[in-house]
Every structure is written in structure tokens, then in C-alpha cells.
Design an enzyme around this catalytic site. Structure first.
Site, PDB file in Angstrom:
ATOM      1  N   CYS A 174       7.788 -38.588 -11.665  1.00 25.24           N
ATOM      2  CA  CYS A 174       6.646 -39.014 -12.192  1.00 25.24           C
ATOM      3  C   CYS A 174       5.428 -39.118 -11.127  1.00 25.24           C
ATOM      4  CB  CYS A 174       6.475 -40.630 -12.815  1.00 25.24           C
ATOM      5  SG  CYS A 174       7.212 -41.982 -11.815  1.00 25.24           S
ATOM      6  N   GLU A 211      12.623 -43.620  -5.416  1.00 28.59           N
ATOM      7  CA  GLU A 211      11.600 -43.393  -4.371  1.00 28.59           C
ATOM      8  C   GLU A 211      11.805 -43.843  -2.899  1.00 28.59           C
ATOM      9  OE1 GLU A 211       8.117 -45.953  -5.638  1.00 28.59           O
ATOM     10  OE2 GLU A 211       9.474 -46.940  -6.540  1.00 28.59           O
ATOM     11  N   GLY A 266      -8.340  -7.063   5.460  1.00 29.70           N
ATOM     12  CA  GLY A 266      -8.867  -7.089   6.710  1.00 29.70           C
ATOM     13  C   GLY A 266      -8.384  -7.922   7.771  1.00 29.70           C
ATOM     14  N   ARG A 276      -3.178   3.051   8.808  1.00 36.96           N
ATOM     15  CA  ARG A 276      -3.435   1.846   8.139  1.00 36.96           C
ATOM     16  C   ARG A 276      -2.186   1.025   7.875  1.00 36.96           C
ATOM     17  NH1 ARG A 276      -6.987   5.380   5.006  1.00 36.96           N
ATOM     18  NH2 ARG A 276      -9.079   4.738   4.603  1.00 36.96           N
ATOM     19  N   SER A 323      13.368 -42.140 -12.706  1.00 40.79           N
ATOM     20  CA  SER A 323      12.095 -41.211 -12.515  1.00 40.79           C
ATOM     21  C   SER A 323      11.746 -41.256 -11.168  1.00 40.79           C
ATOM     22  CB  SER A 323      11.348 -41.816 -13.309  1.00 40.79           C
ATOM     23  OG  SER A 323       9.931 -41.265 -13.081  1.00 40.79           O
ATOM     24  N   ARG A 328       1.309 -47.549 -15.140  1.00 39.90           N
ATOM     25  CA  ARG A 328       1.401 -48.645 -14.110  1.00 39.90           C
ATOM     26  C   ARG A 328       0.532 -49.887 -14.651  1.00 39.90           C
ATOM     27  NH1 ARG A 328      -1.410 -43.840 -12.945  1.00 39.90           N
ATOM     28  NH2 ARG A 328      -0.264 -42.249 -11.322  1.00 39.90           N
ATOM     29  N   MET A 373      -5.334  -7.117   9.368  1.00 39.82           N
ATOM     30  CA  MET A 373      -4.758  -6.215  10.255  1.00 39.82           C
ATOM     31  C   MET A 373      -5.720  -5.033  10.408  1.00 39.82           C
ATOM     32  SD  MET A 373      -0.723  -6.914   9.264  1.00 39.82           S
ATOM     33  CE  MET A 373      -0.977  -6.341   7.596  1.00 39.82           C
ATOM     34  N   LYS A 428       0.991  -1.258  -0.093  1.00 41.71           N
ATOM     35  CA  LYS A 428       0.088  -0.127   0.041  1.00 41.71           C
ATOM     36  C   LYS A 428       0.854   1.299   0.006  1.00 41.71           C
ATOM     37  CE  LYS A 428      -3.782  -0.266   2.518  1.00 41.71           C
ATOM     38  NZ  LYS A 428      -4.619  -0.293   3.700  1.00 41.71           N
ATOM     39  N   TYR A 481      12.269 -34.055 -17.625  1.00 47.40           N
ATOM     40  CA  TYR A 481      10.874 -33.710 -17.873  1.00 47.40           C
ATOM     41  C   TYR A 481      10.242 -34.097 -16.621  1.00 47.40           C
ATOM     42  CZ  TYR A 481      10.822 -39.048 -17.698  1.00 47.40           C
ATOM     43  OH  TYR A 481      10.993 -40.206 -17.257  1.00 47.40           O
ATOM     44  N   HIS A 526      -5.621 -43.145  -2.648  1.00 51.26           N
ATOM     45  CA  HIS A 526      -5.773 -44.085  -3.673  1.00 51.26           C
ATOM     46  C   HIS A 526      -6.760 -43.515  -4.543  1.00 51.26           C
ATOM     47  CE1 HIS A 526      -8.173 -46.726  -6.184  1.00 51.26           C
ATOM     48  NE2 HIS A 526      -6.858 -47.423  -6.256  1.00 51.26           N
ATOM     49  N   ARG A 565      -3.416  -0.907  -6.515  1.00 54.43           N
ATOM     50  CA  ARG A 565      -2.744  -2.275  -6.205  1.00 54.43           C
ATOM     51  C   ARG A 565      -3.135  -3.023  -7.572  1.00 54.43           C
ATOM     52  NH1 ARG A 565      -6.034  -4.489  -1.316  1.00 54.43           N
ATOM     53  NH2 ARG A 565      -8.247  -4.531  -2.067  1.00 54.43           N
ATOM     54  N   ARG A 595       6.174 -49.198 -15.742  1.00 56.18           N
ATOM     55  CA  ARG A 595       6.482 -49.611 -14.806  1.00 56.18           C
ATOM     56  C   ARG A 595       6.188 -51.086 -14.519  1.00 56.18           C
ATOM     57  NH1 ARG A 595       4.537 -46.814  -9.274  1.00 56.18           N
ATOM     58  NH2 ARG A 595       2.703 -47.852  -9.726  1.00 56.18           N
ATOM     59  N   GLY A 620      10.078 -41.183  -7.988  1.00 54.37           N
ATOM     60  CA  GLY A 620       8.830 -41.320  -7.412  1.00 54.37           C
ATOM     61  C   GLY A 620       8.402 -40.742  -6.125  1.00 54.37           C
ATOM     62  N   THR A 621       8.003 -39.440  -6.277  1.00 53.21           N
ATOM     63  CA  THR A 621       8.100 -38.367  -5.231  1.00 53.21           C
ATOM     64  C   THR A 621       6.907 -38.783  -4.045  1.00 53.21           C
ATOM     65  OG1 THR A 621       6.981 -37.063  -6.502  1.00 53.21           O
ATOM     66  CG2 THR A 621       9.294 -36.628  -6.358  1.00 53.21           C
ATOM     67  N   ASN A 622       5.899 -39.771  -4.548  1.00 48.21           N
ATOM     68  CA  ASN A 622       4.966 -39.905  -3.530  1.00 48.21           C
ATOM     69  C   ASN A 622       5.617 -40.576  -2.474  1.00 48.21           C
ATOM     70  OD1 ASN A 622       3.229 -38.556  -5.137  1.00 48.21           O
ATOM     71  ND2 ASN A 622       2.195 -40.534  -6.205  1.00 48.21           N
ATOM     72  N   ASP A 623       6.260 -42.031  -2.959  1.00 48.50           N
ATOM     73  CA  ASP A 623       6.859 -42.747  -1.924  1.00 48.50           C
ATOM     74  C   ASP A 623       7.822 -42.065  -1.130  1.00 48.50           C
ATOM     75  OD1 ASP A 623       5.049 -44.989  -1.908  1.00 48.50           O
ATOM     76  OD2 ASP A 623       6.283 -46.144  -3.408  1.00 48.50           O
TER      77      ASP A 623
END
Length: 895
Positions: free
Chosen positions: A846, A759, A100, A91, A778, A571, A102, A22, A866, A451, A335, A626, A780-783
Site C-alpha cells: 500500500c 514497514e 546526439g 556513426r 501489507s 488512513r 555520441m 542502428k 495485490y 506530505h 528504428r 489502518r 508499507g514501502t514508504n517507511d
């Protein structure tokens, strides 16, 4: 000595870190020559110093006094002087907008003496006493800590005694009486009087704004919006201007364009004879901004000119607050305005067409989240009632259907042409046919990576998980909300996967023209053209490739239409469900090698047919297959169901089925307390003879078939859950032997690169050794997230993630956006060590993070080749990969 206070003329919009958003924009408008009430800004540095010590930093009071004196000289009035007093507003103004959250205090400088001077100078006793009661009320609650409800109750009692319903019906004596009531209330609640000294009012108000940075609602808002707690807020002190001085005064909010559509037109609200807080509070009905042209044509023309000036200067949609004081227009704030996803694309495209911004700047103005919002049908929120339940928004979109409580019923009703919503406590692989048949999936358990969530996103199905408001009664084929409403099977419900909300009945839907574009290629709509242009530009600048996670030919074909450059994860376990489960059972129950070979031989042609379809859909593009990943017991009946079935038969005096007994023995033999850390992935392939060879043969023979048909199959084989290089070496040898055998038998050379999923933390930390046997990685970022954090993703999100987010332990779920410090560090280590061992190593991701905008930027910076995500997230990833490339270029150029 550090400078803590800046006059508006000293700043600019580039100083938002110091002056807050602001303050920086007030300074910019002042520099542009727009009519801004004069004032000064106390910097965020002063706030941070105050919050760290609990006291104003040395020299701050002197700086404020100096700036106040200059302001008084320019106004020709002193703060709070008895006759015609100078009044100020205080202000907050943080680096990022926190509407809103602060504090604001208006009319500082009024007292028992100066209120009479204001009445005389303004010619309106009502205005003066109304302004004084506003100050006492704001100061009492904000600065002195009195419960705001007590002031509201006092006002309500006064109106009731006068038999009036609107504040506008109150006159000067009424407000004078209210002021005394408020002052007595403050004294009674706090033990101190409302301060009559205007300088004390100012300093205490500034301090209160500082303290409001750590207020509960501000902290909660920052956690939700991922705003750092360390920034602090600036404080803007400004000469008051009044829109409540009569018919020739008023206040309003204006946008340079329609923030819903991006169309250039008068857009905003105006409220005659009112202060700005009245517009925001909604205590009176506003009129459209266009009506100002009739009410005050001179001010309307000036405002229109200022709007054009600001948009041209900021090169973006601007949001403005203004006040007209007796025919004089004042600009109180500007703004870059919030806008819908539709407006974001439309405005960026139009500004680029006008030559005001470049195509790269247009791309930077939109986001993957914007694209995702436009791809799914939406409910007309104005036409829906109160929600039945709330859950976790797991897969966006809006869907309507009859509630059904089991997979078979979903399939049956869908086959008959009925739209259904599959409602379950949680889903399993067995529910896949029902999920395919349903318009949406609703579960009472699970989170964004359960799942139900993962599969629904992959299919583009609407999904809400973890709706704990619902008490499931599968046997009764119904569920009950906490409000006591029963959802019987067949009852029509509406599920909003973007907000996690469930409604009764069929809420009206608004179709997505953007989704139609991806399905048909039609580009006639203006919004569609804007989205397509942004994606074209992103494709032209991005370095990251974008693939899709797809398990069927239909998913693969859809992903290709959405711009996928291959499949990063297919899969194979989803190919063993349905009728094929019996063949998997036969393999598990085989007592001899011959029995096992017969079962595998029966699976081979079915698996081969699946691969042919996927390779055909992705002809000429890489397809990463896989090998079987989940534990085998997932393909067997439920242990409890089997036990109950056998016990029931015995209770009736009948011998249990020999097949059921055999299955129960196998289930008991294979039971694991934590199967996701047990016999699965590569471990399964190494101890289940022939399984890996069967899958490799099916893929090799599918490639031969496609080549003979004139196709260009480019398959890759990915080995899951690798811990050691020895595991990968053994599997690779088996795969290569199988490929060689098929090549020799067919007379056609078949080659599939063999790589692995990274993973597990150990795999990431030993990536240099694993790369000696892997042609690609590759992640496997979930596991990898599960095993790094020690979280079971199906359990913890609903159990305590909301508490962790509220307490600030998480800024965002690590399953939603990559954790850069922990999981991300493992990724960087694996990339560096893998490429050191094998410079040509191809690396992708992946896991679900591949379609998350913030994570895409991380993967670009980490050097991946990728990302792969569900088909419906492919446009999101394409857009963010382009934006990541632009950000990296800007960072490089600035060095």
C-alpha cells in the site's frame, strides 16, 4: 578468435545487443533488399574490450581492413583515392537509442588530394570543398579535441567578411579558404596536423566513437534514461551518399505514421540539396514530406513503398532517415519510432484490428506511464512563455489558479468560486482543507514522497514540490523567484505537475478525454476506446489485484469508477482533522480516565459515520482500515506558535490562556526529536488506553449498520508499524474483544480479518513469527524504504538526491521505484517466511510504489496478491499488472 566486425548482410535485427540498434536495423534492411549503402559494423564487444584496456582488441585492425577491402571492391573505388574517392561515414549505434549523445564523423577519406578528385567526379567544386570542410570540422572537434566553438567562430568571421548570412551563399573558393583556416586552427590547438591518410582518419574516428560512450553527455543521458553503463556502443562504417549534390538530391526523415496521433499519413521532413545533418541541425527550413511527391514523384513513390514494407515487417511505427542522391533513393536508418502516449494506444489498437499483432502484443506496446499521461489535462506548450520556476514533478497534470499562501485563504477563495493554487514552503496535515480547495499545490521544499506529494497524488491534485527557485515570504503573502519576479497573492499562475514547471498567467489547457471516460464511462472517442481495450485485456490476464488508497467516501467512489477492486489503505488519521482536532486535544489533555472516555465517546460516532460512507462506496469489496498511525503531537498546535502566543500575552501583562498553557505543557511532554521513529503506530495504540478499542468499535458498528441496510461490508483492520509479534498479539486481542462485544450487542456476527503493515526491517526479517498472528500483510514501502536506507524522505530528496542521480549512485529514486536489492529483498524474505508460516496469508502493498509501473512488475514477480495506490493511479496499476503477467509468461515459455 572472436569476431568483432560484421558486414551488414551478416546481421539481423535480433542482434541489437551485438551490433547496436542502428547496426542491427541496417543489417535487417539489407536482408530485406532495401537500398542501403553498403558497410559494416564494429560490434559492442569490440567497444567494451577497448574501454576495459584502452587499446583496440587483438585482430580488430585486420578485420576492419578485410571488410574495408570488400567494400572497396563492391564500390569499384578505394578509400580516399585521388580520383573519385570512396568516402565513408562513421556513426555510433548503441543498443538503446541515445540521439546526439555520441559522435558521428562524415566524409572520411577526403584530403588535399582527393578533394579535387571528388570535385571532378561530382562535377561540383562547391560540393567537394563543402564536404571537406565538414570533415575537418567534425574530425577536429570529435577526434582531436578542438573546441567546436572555435570552428563556428571561424565560419562566422568568414561570413561576416563576405557580408553573407547563410552557408548557402558561400562558394567553392570560400570553403577552400575555410578548410585552410580549420587546418591551421587544429595545428595551433593540438600541435599536430589534420591527417591526410584516409586509413588513419578511419581508425581514429572509430576509436573516438568508442571513447564517446564515456563522454559526459552520454553518461548523463544514460543515467536519466536508466541505460546501463556496461553495454558499450557499436560503430557503423558506411559508404557515403550525398543529398547535397543539387536540386535532384536531398535528405529527410520519415515516419510510417504520425508519431503524435498514430494516424497513418505521410509524416516527416525533407530538405532539398542537403545532407542529413542539415535536417537534424535545423540550419535550414525543411518542407513537409508530402511535398516530396511534387519535387521527386519517383522517389516519393519508392519511399512510400519502403515505409509500408518496414511497418509490415516490424509491425510497428518506424522512423526512417533517407537520402536522395541525384534521383536515387537510399535508406540510411530505421528504428521503432518514438511516439506520444496517444499514438502508442492508437497504433497498438489499429495493428491489432488489422491482425498484424495479437491483443497481448498490443497490451505489451503500451505502458502505465502512457496511460497516466493521458489522464490529466495538459498545457498547450506552444502558447506558454518562459517558466517562473522549476521543481520536482510530484503529481501530474496541469492547473491554473490564483496563488494563495495559507489554507484558510485557499478555502475562502475557492468557496467564492475562484480557482486557486496553494503555495507553501511545505504542507502539513493542517493544510488538507486548503489542498482540497486548490487546483494545485506548489511547495518550495519536499520531494515526490513529501506530505504534499503523497496527499496530492491521492486526491488527483496537480503538485510541484521542491521548487527551490522560490523564496517564500508567508508574512508578506508572496514569494520571489531567483530571477527577481515577485508572485503576489492573487497573481494567476499555471502549474505543470508533469514537468515540474510553473508559468505566469493562465496557460491554455487541453482537456483529457480519457479522464472523462473514467468519470462517465463514455467510450465513443477512438483514443478512449483504444485505452479501454488495453485495460480490458490487462484485466483479463493479470494475476495481481488492484486496490486503492482512499480515505473518504468520495475517494472510494472515484477509485471504484477507475476499476479498483477494494481499498488497500484507508488512513484514519485524516478523519481526525479539522473541527475534530478539538476532540483529539481533549483526549490528549484528559487528566482522568473519565475525561478520556468522554473524548473517545465523542469521536466514536464521527469515526463510525466515516466508515459507513467508505464501506457503502466499496460495498462487496475489501476495505483495509489502518489504525491511527502518526504521533499524537501532530494533532496539537505548533510548539513555536504556542510559545509565541503565550509570550505575547505575558508581554502585554495578561496571563496566558489556561488552555494554551495546558497545550504547551502537553506539546513539550510529547515532543520527540525524531517523531517518525517514536511514539506512533501500534506503540500509540498500546499506550493510549481506549484508542484502538474506539476505532475497532466504530468500524464494527459501521459494519452492522451497513448489514442492516442490506449491504455487504468487507472490512479489514491493519495495525501499523509492527516490530514484534507480541505487539500484534496484544492489539489483536483488544480488537477481537471489541468485535465480539459489538456482535453480542447487535445480534449480528461481525468479523474483520486483522493484519499488519510490514514497514520496518525487523518486521520483514521476523515475518514468519508475525504471520502467526496476522491474517494478511501489507507492505508499507514508504517507511520500509526510509528505515532500510536511513533516509528521511521529506528531507533527503531535495537535499542530495539530484547529486546522487547525477553521480550514478541511484538509477532512480528508491522512493519512486522499489529498490530490488535492498528493500525488495526484505519484501521477498517476508513473503517467503510469512507464507511458510501461514500458507493462506494474503499479501499486498500500500506504499506509493503500488502505482509505479516498474514496481508493479517487481511485486508480481515477488508473489504478492495485490497492489494498492492512489485512485488516479489505479488504471496505471491495472495496465502494468497485465503487462507483468505477459512478461512472466514469456519468460516461463522461453525456459
Amino acid at each position: 578468435m572472436a569476431q568483432y566486425v560484421y558486414e551488414f548482410a551478416e546481421g539481423s535485427r535480433d542482434m541489437a545487443d551485438l551490433l547496436g540498434g542502428k547496426g542491427a536495423n541496417l543489417a535487417e534492411m539489407t536482408r530485406m533488399g532495401l537500398p542501403v549503402p553498403p558497410g559494416f559494423t564494429v560490434s559492442t564487444e569490440a567497444c567494451r574490450a577497448f574501454l576495459s584496456t584502452g587499446a583496440e582488441p587483438d585482430g580488430l585492425a585486420d578485420e576492419i581492413a578485410t571488410r574495408l577491402s570488400a567494400l572497396e571492391r563492391s564500390a569499384g573505388r578505394r578509400l580516399g583515392q585521388p580520383d573519385d574517392p570512396l568516402l565513408l561515414s562513421v556513426r555510433s549505434g548503441a543498443r538503446f537509442s541515445m540521439p546526439g549523445m555520441m559522435e558521428t564523423i562524415l566524409d572520411i577519406g577526403l584530403s588535399d588530394d582527393s578533394v579535387r578528385g571528388l570535385a571532378k567526379a561530382s562535377g561540383s567544386e562547391r560540393f567537394a570543398w563543402d564536404s571537406y570542410r565538414r570533415l575537418v570540422q567534425m574530425f577536429g572537434s570529435t577526434v582531436m579535441g578542438v573546441d567546436p566553438a572555435l570552428f563556428e567562430a571561424a565560419l562566422a568571421r568568414l561570413k561576416e567578411s563576405l557580408q553573407c548570412t547563410d552557408d548557402l551563399q558561400l562558394e567553392a573558393p570560400d570553403f577552400a579558404r575555410l578548410v585552410e583556416t580549420y587546418k591551421n586552427l587544429i595545428t595551433g590547438e593540438t600541435g599536430e596536423d589534420f591527417p591526410q591518410d584516409p586509413t588513419k582518419q578511419l581508425h581514429r574516428s572509430i576509436r573516438a566513437v568508442f571513447e564517446s560512450w564515456n563522454g559526459q553527455r552520454a553518461r548523463l543521458y544514460r543515467r536519466r534514461e536508466h541505460i546501463p553503463d556496461t553495454l558499450g556502443t557499436a560503430v557503423n562504417v558506411q559508404r557515403m551518399v550525398f543529398g547535397n549534390l543539387g536540386r535532384d538530391s536531398g535528405s529527410g526523415v520519415a515516419f510510417t505514421r504520425d508519431p503524435a496521433t498514430g494516424r497513418r499519413c505521410p509524416y516527416g521532413d525533407y530538405l532539398p540539396n542537403a545532407q542529413g545533418e542539415d535536417v537534424v541541425a535545423g540550419i535550414r527550413n525543411t518542407v513537409p514530406l508530402a511535398d516530396l511527391e511534387r519535387i521527386d514523384p519517383t522517389s516519393y513513390t519508392q519511399l512510400s513503398d519502403h515505409l509500408r514494407t518496414l511497418e509490415t515487417h516490424y509491425l510497428d511505427l518506424c522512423d526512417i532517415e533517407f537520402t536522395i542522391e541525384r534521383g536515387t533513393l537510399w535508406m540510411l536508418q530505421t528504428r521503432v519510432g518514438k511516439r506520444t502516449a496517444e499514438a502508442a494506444f492508437a497504433i497498438a489498437a489499429e495493428l491489432a484490428d488489422e491482425g498484424l499483432i495479437t491483443q497481448d502484443e498490443a497490451l505489451a506496446r503500451v505502458s502505465g506511464d502512457d496511460a497516466a499521461r493521458l489522464m490529466f489535462p495538459r498545457f498547450d506548450t506552444a502558447a506558454v512563455g518562459d517558466p517562473l520556476a522549476h521543481g520536482i514533478p510530484a503529481s501530474p497534470g496541469a492547473a491554473v489558479g490564483a496563488a494563495v499562501f495559507d489554507c484558510a485563504e485557499a478555502v475562502r477563495r475557492a468557496a467564492a468560486g475562484e480557482k486557486v493554487v496553494l503555495v507553501r514552503q511545505e504542507t502539513t496535515p493542517d493544510d488538507l482543507p486548503g489542498m482540497v480547495a486548490a487546483q494545485a499545490v506548489l511547495t518550495s521544499r519536499g520531494g515526490k514522497t513529501s506530505h504534499a506529494a503523497v496527499v496530492a497524488r491521492g486526491m488527483g491534485k496537480v503538485c510541484v514540490c521542491g521548487a527551490e527557485d522560490l523564496v517564500m515570504d508567508p508574512a508578506g503573502r508572496r514569494c520571489t523567484t531567483v530571477g527577481g519576479i515577485t508572485i503576489e497573492e492573487g497573481m494567476v499562475i499555471s502549474v505543470d505537475g508533469s514537468t515540474g514547471t510553473v508559468y505566469a498567467g493562465a496557460a491554455p489547457l487541453v482537456d483529457s478525454v480519457v479522464m472523462r471516460y473514467f468519470e462517465t464511462g463514455e467510450r465513443s472517442d477512438g483514443l478512449v476506446d483504444a485505452v479501454a481495450r488495453a485495460l480490458d485485456r490487462a484485466d483479463g490476464v493479470r494475476r495481481l489485484g488492484v486496490r486503492a488508497n482512499a480515505d473518504t467516501p468520495e475517494d472510494a467512489a472515484r477509485a471504484r469508477r477507475f476499476g479498483a477492486e477494494g481499498i488497500g489503505l484507508c488512513r484514519t488519521e485524516h478523519m481526525f482533522l479539522g473541527d475534530r482536532r478539538k476532540l483529539v486535544e481533549a483526549m490528549i489533555l484528559a487528566h482522568t480516565d473519565a475525561d478520556r472516555v468522554r473524548a473517545l465517546d465523542a469521536l466514536l460516532p464521527l469515526q463510525r459515520k466515516d466508515f459507513v460512507g467508505i464501506l457503502e462506496a466499496m460495498d462487496g469489496l475489501p476495505v483495509t482500515i489502518r489504525l491511527l498511525d502518526p504521533p499524537l503531537h501532530e494533532f496539537l498546535p505548533d510548539r513555536t506558535d504556542l510559545s509565541v502566543r503565550i509570550a505575547a500575552a505575558e508581554a502585554r501583562g495578561n496571563p496566558p490562556s489556561a488552555h494554551d498553557a495546558e497545550l504547551l505543557e502537553a506539546v513539550n511532554r510529547m515532543h520527540e526529536e525524531n517523531p517518525m521513529l517514536g511514539l506512533r503506530g501500534v506503540r500509540l495504540g498500546l499506550v493510549a488506553p481506549g484508542l484502538t478499542a474506539m476505532q475497532a468499535r466504530a468500524l464494527a458498528e459501521a459494519m452492522v449498520e451497513r448489514k442492516r441496510a442490506g449491504g455487504d461490508p468487507r472490512a479489514e483492520i491493519m495495525v501499523p508499524l509492527i516490530d514484534t509479534v507480541e505487539e500484534l498479539r496484544l492489539v489483536r486481542e483488544e480488537v477481537e474483544e471489541t468485535l465480539a462485544a459489538v456482535s453480542e450487542a447487535s445480534g449480528m456476527a461481525v468479523h474483520c480479518p486483522v493484519g499488519t503493515m510490514i514497514e520496518l526491517p525487523r518486521a520483514a526479517l521476523t515475518a514468519g513469527r508475525i504471520a502467526q498472528e496476522a491474517e494478511f500483510f501489507s507492505f508499507g514501502t514508504n517507511d520500509l524504504t526510509q528505515t532500510t536506507w536511513g533516509f528521511s524522505r521529506d528531507d533527503v530528496e531535495a537535499a542530495f538526491f539530484s547529486a546522487y542521480l547525477d553521480k550514478g549512485i541511484f538509477k532512480v529514486s528508491p522512493f519512486e521505484t522499489i529498490d530490488p536489492e535492498g528493500v525488495g529483498r526484505l519484501v521477498r524474505i517476508a513473503v517467503a517466511e510469512g507464507r511458510a508460516a501461514r500458507p493462506d496469508l494474503k499479501i499486498g502493498v500500500c506504499g506509493e510504489h503500488g502505482g509505479d509501473p516498474a514496481s508493479v512488475h517487481f511485486f508480481h514477480a515477488a508473489g504478492l496478491d495485490y497492489v494498492s495506490c492512489s485512485p488516479f493511479r489505479v488504471p496505471v496499476a491495472r495496465l502494468e499488472a497485465g503487462r507483468a503477467a505477459l512478461t512472466a509468461t514469456e519468460t516461463s515459455d522461453s525456459r
